[in-house]
Design an enzyme around this catalytic site. Structure first.
Site, mmCIF file in Angstrom:
data_model
loop_
_atom_site.group_PDB
_atom_site.id
_atom_site.type_symbol
_atom_site.label_atom_id
_atom_site.label_comp_id
_atom_site.label_asym_id
_atom_site.label_seq_id
_atom_site.Cartn_x
_atom_site.Cartn_y
_atom_site.Cartn_z
ATOM 1 N N ASP A 45 0.842 -1.198 0.000
ATOM 2 C CA ASP A 45 0.000 0.000 0.000
ATOM 3 C C ASP A 45 0.879 1.251 0.000
ATOM 4 O O ASP A 45 0.374 2.379 -0.049
ATOM 5 C CB ASP A 45 -1.023 -0.010 1.146
ATOM 6 C CG ASP A 45 -0.390 -0.039 2.519
ATOM 7 O OD1 ASP A 45 0.844 -0.175 2.608
ATOM 8 O OD2 ASP A 45 -1.137 0.070 3.524
ATOM 9 N N SER A 46 2.214 1.049 -0.008
ATOM 10 C CA SER A 46 3.146 2.140 -0.311
ATOM 11 C C SER A 46 2.822 2.720 -1.682
ATOM 12 O O SER A 46 3.311 3.799 -2.041
ATOM 13 C CB SER A 46 4.596 1.648 -0.258
ATOM 14 O OG SER A 46 4.741 0.481 -1.047
ATOM 15 N N ASP A 84 -0.968 -6.078 -0.154
ATOM 16 C CA ASP A 84 -1.318 -5.470 1.139
ATOM 17 C C ASP A 84 -2.816 -5.281 1.271
ATOM 18 O O ASP A 84 -3.490 -4.930 0.299
ATOM 19 C CB ASP A 84 -0.671 -4.081 1.240
ATOM 20 C CG ASP A 84 0.619 -4.104 2.019
ATOM 21 O OD1 ASP A 84 0.876 -5.088 2.737
ATOM 22 O OD2 ASP A 84 1.388 -3.126 1.902
ATOM 23 N N LYS A 114 -1.125 -9.331 3.046
ATOM 24 C CA LYS A 114 -0.325 -8.875 4.189
ATOM 25 C C LYS A 114 -1.147 -7.884 5.004
ATOM 26 O O LYS A 114 -1.787 -7.005 4.457
ATOM 27 C CB LYS A 114 0.981 -8.229 3.713
ATOM 28 C CG LYS A 114 1.807 -7.626 4.854
ATOM 29 C CD LYS A 114 3.225 -7.316 4.451
ATOM 30 C CE LYS A 114 3.424 -6.024 3.705
ATOM 31 N NZ LYS A 114 2.996 -4.809 4.425
ATOM 32 N N GLU A 116 -0.988 -5.294 8.473
ATOM 33 C CA GLU A 116 -0.281 -4.653 9.583
ATOM 34 C C GLU A 116 -1.031 -5.057 10.855
ATOM 35 O O GLU A 116 -2.238 -4.872 10.956
ATOM 36 C CB GLU A 116 -0.268 -3.135 9.397
ATOM 37 C CG GLU A 116 0.543 -2.727 8.179
ATOM 38 C CD GLU A 116 0.664 -1.223 7.980
ATOM 39 O OE1 GLU A 116 0.328 -0.446 8.906
ATOM 40 O OE2 GLU A 116 1.108 -0.829 6.892
ATOM 41 N N GLU A 183 9.372 -4.148 10.326
ATOM 42 C CA GLU A 183 9.762 -2.845 9.770
ATOM 43 C C GLU A 183 10.315 -1.922 10.854
ATOM 44 O O GLU A 183 9.704 -1.744 11.915
ATOM 45 C CB GLU A 183 8.553 -2.178 9.076
ATOM 46 C CG GLU A 183 8.911 -0.802 8.512
ATOM 47 C CD GLU A 183 7.959 -0.248 7.472
ATOM 48 O OE1 GLU A 183 7.025 -0.953 7.066
ATOM 49 O OE2 GLU A 183 8.180 0.918 7.068
HETATM 50 O O1 KIV Z 1 3.629 -1.037 1.630
HETATM 51 C C1 KIV Z 1 4.760 -1.552 1.487
HETATM 52 O O2 KIV Z 1 5.439 -1.368 0.467
HETATM 53 C C2 KIV Z 1 5.268 -2.401 2.558
HETATM 54 C C3 KIV Z 1 6.690 -2.850 2.490
HETATM 55 C C4 KIV Z 1 7.614 -1.725 2.597
HETATM 56 C C5 KIV Z 1 6.999 -3.924 3.445
HETATM 57 O O3 KIV Z 1 4.550 -2.707 3.465
#
Ligand code: KIV
Length: 266
Positions: A45-46, A84, A114, A116, A183
């Protein structure tokens, strides 16, 4: 070519094979990193910061993630594809979590999701993996909690918080995650967590003792604006290459040097 599945990733820890993960947000980049041989591609989600020009990941939607993951999936043949779950796609209810995790698999082609995680979402993780969807936990600095943290800060400094993260890692393992992203935590804590769980840890800003490493592709390629976090290693300076190439194109067009005979049809 052997497809890399969630069980393959999990087994890499016992085989002491380092896991390499990068992010991708489009099919072309996904194809290049897949061909280069990464083990995992993450549609992070970056996306919000890196592609959408947002100040943080909070506005990223499940629709954004599905659209982007679908593109990335078209570029991948070998690597494991993780996506994510964005902010508020799993926090409000378990039903939301199951529905949205399912959409990333069914509609977008993700092979795992994934989340958090803090103590409140361990059960949610358990419910998702019970449906047969492989899940990656993400602990330490969780960018979706940026407002609560008041910025992006190293986590797990100090005995109490470090203990909490070791326990949380064990809870995430017990809930059925097949791997764990760590992280921005101190190296010694990442080592302790890595030695305390049987699932592989994948670090970003967590030092060299994790079972694998992940970087945001734009950071790795030198495409991100400065300053980048201390944990980033740039393997290229593509911002410079893009700037230089674009300036050369501008000059050629303005001077009439482009297009030449060779770039024109008879
Ligand atoms: O959103 C993302 O890119 C991430 C990674 C940096 C692990 O969670």
């Amino acid at each position: 070519m052997k497809k890399i599945t969630a069980p393959v990733i999990r087994s890499m820890k016992a085989e002491r094979q380092k896991i390499v993960m990068v992010t991708a947000y489009d099919a072309a980049t996904a194809r290049m990193v897949d061909e280069a041989g990464v083990d995992m591609v993450l549609v992070g989600d970056s996306l919000g910061n890196v592609v959408q020009g947002l100040p943080n990941t909070l506005p990223v939607t499940i629709e954004d993630m599905i659209y982007t993951t679908r593109m990335v999936s078209r570029g991948i043949s070998r690597a494991h594809l993780a996506a994510d779950m964005p902010f508020m796609s799993y926090q409000a209810s378990k039903e939301d979590a199951l529905r949205n995790a399912g959409r990333l698999i069914k509609e977008a082609g993700a092979e795992s999701v994934k989340l958090e995680i803090n103590e409140d979402y361990v059960e949610t993780l358990y419910s998702i993996q019970k449906t047969g969807i492989p899940v990656i936990g993400h602990i330490g600095l969780c960018p979706q909690s940026v407002l609560e943290m008041g910025g992006y800060k190293v986590q797990g400094r100090g005995g109490k918080e470090a203990r909490r993260l070791v326990n949380l890692a064990k809870m995430v393992e017990a809930a059925g995650a097949f791997s764990l992203v760590l992280e921005s935590i101190p190296r010694s804590l990442a080592r302790e967590i890595t030695n305390s769980v049987r699932i592989p840890t994948i670090g970003i800003g967590a030092g060299p003792d994790c079972d694998g490493q992940v970087l945001v592709i734009n950071d790795l390629l030198g495409l991100s604006p400065e300053p980048t976090p201390r944990f980033v290693k740039k393997y290229a300076e593509l911002r410079e290459v893009v700037g230089k190439s674009t300036r050369a194109f501008i000059e050629d067009v303005r001077s009439g040097a482009f297009p030449s005979e060779e770039h024109s049809y008879d």
